[in-house]
Design a protein around this motif. Structure first.
Motif: not given
Length: 110
Positions: A50-56
């Motif tokens: 999980p990585h926030f930048i990848g998600y958004y």
């Protein structure tokens, strides 16, 4: 017959497309049909870290927007969604190091 490639969606490059294919996504339409949250959850479940930048970046891309267009209140809301998505996937048998990192506030958010 297959649809448009995953990389036809804004912000999805070859590396992210490979992770998505590993999670079972065939094409861009399949990804759009599932939506960002369910898609990212499936990616985590199949081994994507999980990585926030990848998600958004995925959320923005599915809206046809550049990844760096996410700011302010929208970014805050997406962070809460990302944290909830990750928390729902947290297993009770975390390693000792993960437990210690969580205590320091450096767990899944790092």
């Amino acid at each position: 017959m297959s649809g448009a490639p995953l990389t036809s969606i804004r912000n999805i490059g070859p590396a992210m497309a490979q992770e998505m294919q590993r999670a079972g996504f065939r094409d861009a339409d399949h990804l759009r049909d599932l939506g960002a949250d369910a898609a990212y959850a499936r990616m985590i479940d199949t081994g994507t870290r999980p990585h926030f930048i990848g998600y958004y970046a995925l959320v923005m891309g599915l809206h046809g927007r550049p990844w760096n267009d996410c700011q302010g209140d929208e970014k805050t809301r997406l962070r809460a969604s990302f944290d909830a998505l990750c928390a729902a996937r947290k297993t009770p048998d975390n390693s000792a190091i993960e437990a210690e990192l969580d205590k320091l506030g450096l767990g899944l958010r790092r």
